[in-house]
Write a protein that holds these residues in place. Structure first.
Motif, PDB file in Angstrom:
ATOM      1  N   ALA A 108       5.760   3.151  -4.891  1.00  0.00           N
ATOM      2  CA  ALA A 108       4.827   2.040  -5.075  1.00  0.00           C
ATOM      3  C   ALA A 108       5.558   0.749  -5.453  1.00  0.00           C
ATOM      4  O   ALA A 108       6.692   0.783  -5.963  1.00  0.00           O
ATOM      5  CB  ALA A 108       3.811   2.403  -6.154  1.00  0.00           C
ATOM      6  N   GLY A 145       2.012   0.394   4.339  1.00  0.00           N
ATOM      7  CA  GLY A 145       2.265   1.640   3.635  1.00  0.00           C
ATOM      8  C   GLY A 145       3.736   1.970   3.671  1.00  0.00           C
ATOM      9  O   GLY A 145       4.575   1.146   4.045  1.00  0.00           O
ATOM     10  N   GLY A 184      -0.491  -5.096   2.901  1.00  0.00           N
ATOM     11  CA  GLY A 184      -1.158  -4.127   3.762  1.00  0.00           C
ATOM     12  C   GLY A 184      -0.294  -3.024   4.332  1.00  0.00           C
ATOM     13  O   GLY A 184      -0.782  -2.180   5.085  1.00  0.00           O
ATOM     14  N   ASN A 227       0.816  -1.220   0.000  1.00  0.00           N
ATOM     15  CA  ASN A 227       0.000   0.000   0.000  1.00  0.00           C
ATOM     16  C   ASN A 227       0.849   1.270   0.000  1.00  0.00           C
ATOM     17  O   ASN A 227       0.362   2.331   0.390  1.00  0.00           O
ATOM     18  CB  ASN A 227      -0.930   0.009   1.215  1.00  0.00           C
ATOM     19  CG  ASN A 227      -1.942  -1.120   1.174  1.00  0.00           C
ATOM     20  OD1 ASN A 227      -2.207  -1.694   0.123  1.00  0.00           O
ATOM     21  ND2 ASN A 227      -2.518  -1.442   2.319  1.00  0.00           N
ATOM     22  N   ASP A 228       2.088   1.159  -0.412  1.00  0.00           N
ATOM     23  CA  ASP A 228       2.984   2.316  -0.437  1.00  0.00           C
ATOM     24  C   ASP A 228       2.560   3.262  -1.561  1.00  0.00           C
ATOM     25  O   ASP A 228       2.599   2.896  -2.743  1.00  0.00           O
ATOM     26  CB  ASP A 228       4.423   1.844  -0.668  1.00  0.00           C
ATOM     27  CG  ASP A 228       5.449   2.944  -0.424  1.00  0.00           C
ATOM     28  OD1 ASP A 228       5.070   4.124  -0.479  1.00  0.00           O
ATOM     29  OD2 ASP A 228       6.621   2.614  -0.191  1.00  0.00           O
ATOM     30  N   ASP A 229       2.156   4.486  -1.195  1.00  0.00           N
ATOM     31  CA  ASP A 229       1.722   5.449  -2.194  1.00  0.00           C
ATOM     32  C   ASP A 229       2.807   6.475  -2.513  1.00  0.00           C
ATOM     33  O   ASP A 229       2.567   7.430  -3.255  1.00  0.00           O
ATOM     34  CB  ASP A 229       0.451   6.173  -1.724  1.00  0.00           C
ATOM     35  CG  ASP A 229       0.639   6.900  -0.401  1.00  0.00           C
ATOM     36  OD1 ASP A 229       1.706   6.716   0.236  1.00  0.00           O
ATOM     37  OD2 ASP A 229      -0.268   7.632   0.008  1.00  0.00           O
TER      38      ASP A 229
END
Length: 424
Positions: free
Chosen positions: A355, A383, A381, A350-352
């Motif tokens: 990514a 980030g 899950g 979930n790294d924004d």
């Protein structure tokens, strides 16, 4: 001079808000006002306390706050921060547990130079201290570095890493977190070709933009959308008269902080509103969850203009490292020369910011490295911050990284398992 006036104006606004907070807190705390049954004075005092602390922390370098470490002998050992290599733009420091026997793993933790201090990795350092000798790159605030020290761009950053790795020797395990991942990969390749005896044992890249175009994000889209001229015009200023680096061109920390907070403005606004209410009810403390987080989050540092601009242009726009076309001090770095350093990548599903796909691209660039020396992990899950500082790091990622180090250690012997020491 126009850029310098803008810098001083921002500092004036920050200083004024800090003063207003202190004034409101002091005035509303007069004993006389306690006779007035109006909650406005309690609110004013709470608002002042939170506001003063908030704006004061923006110019304070946080302390590491790791004072003691409980070892297997059951005793609390003092922790010292020792400088191993001292340079103008950053030092190599050793988080030393005094009186403890040398641990089996020597780890170089490469901290990001992306607005926050190396202390952002405090929890990462604590977890590694359990069974590692931990060294950290402690980057300096550009506003405090005199112009006479010269420039500092991505090539200089890479050469700093090269020198730090040489200082620590070939039995070192390097972990690069976020922004420095591509430059640490380049530094390792540089050593592999020009000084192979100084190569580290392993290289772990965590959530870094090795190939920003592999999976576009809002960050990479911004880098593509704006021109270098627009960035220089809107982001770069000269350090004002208050600091030693007066006249140096920088990307100011306060401007970076404004960008950080604007991305989640509603969440931050609610957090501060809730904190004011807690202060009014006497439910807040100096080290509560809000203050622990924001004391670190609000402490920002200036970046040299040349480092920021060269990062955007060469790492993001031209993708020099992703294309294996990066040049350092006139030498073209060839990542395929890495043949003896085990490389691992870690990404968060979930790294924004970086990514999934951006970091694992490093493994494809290591064409001279055997598959047995490559590893990757995608944490479900998680980030961006979770993959190096949260529960995912503690419970899942750190054990994998330690096992990776054990398997690929140059010492050629089985390393002992993790002990149950703890830092405080």
């Amino acid at each position: 001079m126009r850029y310098m006036m803008t810098y001083d104006w921002m500092e004036t606004v920050r200083n004024t808000n800090q003063w207003m907070g202190a004034t409101a807190n002091s005035m509303a705390s007069y004993p006389l006002f306690s006779m007035v049954p109006n909650p406005v004075f309690n609110w004013m005092s709470a608002w002042g306390e939170v506001t003063e602390r908030t704006f004061q922390r923006m110019v304070v370098k946080p302390d590491w706050g790791i004072r003691t470490f409980t070892c297997e002998d059951g005793k609390d050992h003092l922790v010292e921060i020792n400088t191993v290599v001292e340079r103008d733009f950053g030092d190599l420091i050793h988080i030393n547990v005094t009186g403890r026997e040398t641990q089996p793993r020597k780890v170089l933790l490469v901290a990001p130079m992306s607005g926050h201090y190396a202390t952002l990795l405090r929890s990462t350092v604590k977890s590694l201290l359990v069974n590692c000798e931990v060294y950290v790159t402690d980057w300096h605030n550009a506003r405090d570095i005199p112009v006479s020290a010269g420039k500092f761009d991505v090539e200089d950053y890479t050469l700093y890493l090269v020198d730090f790795m040489r200082e620590l020797g070939p039995d070192t395990h390097v972990i690069a977190v976020c922004q420095p991942a591509p430059l640490t990969l380049a530094a390792t390749a540089y050593l592999a070709e020009l000084d192979p005896k100084a190569q580290p044992s392993t290289l772990t890249l965590i959530g870094g933009p090795v190939d920003p175009d592999a999976t576009p994000t809002e960050v990479t889209d911004f880098g593509r959308r704006v021109t270098m001229g627009q960035l220089e015009q809107s982001m770069i200023q000269r350090v004002g008269f208050k600091y030693k680096g007066v006249g140096r061109m920088v990307y100011p920390g306060l401007l970076q902080l404004a960008s950080f907070m604007s991305m989640n403005a509603d969440r931050h606004s609610k957090a501060f509103t809730d904190q004011i209410q807690r202060v009014m009810r006497d439910e807040a403390s100096d080290h509560d969850a809000h203050n622990r987080f924001y004391d670190e989050y609000l402490a920002v540092m200036d970046m040299t203009a040349e480092f920021y601009l060269s990062t955007v242009e060469r790492v993001f726009k031209k993708r020099e490292i992703a294309r294996n076309a990066f040049i350092v001090d006139g030498h073209k770095v060839d990542i395929s020369k890495i043949t003896d350093v085990a490389v691992m990548t870690v990404e968060g599903a979930n790294d924004d910011i970086s990514a999934p796909g951006q970091c694992i691209a490093a493994l494809d660039l290591c064409t001279g490295l055997a598959d047995s020396k490559k590893a990757n992990h995608l944490e479900p899950g998680a980030g961006h911050y979770g993959i190096f500082a949260g529960r995912s790091w503690r419970d899942n990622i750190r054990p994998l990284v330690i096992d990776f180090m054990n398997t690929n250690s140059r010492k050629g012997k089985s390393l002992r398992p993790a002990n149950k020491n703890s830092a405080a």
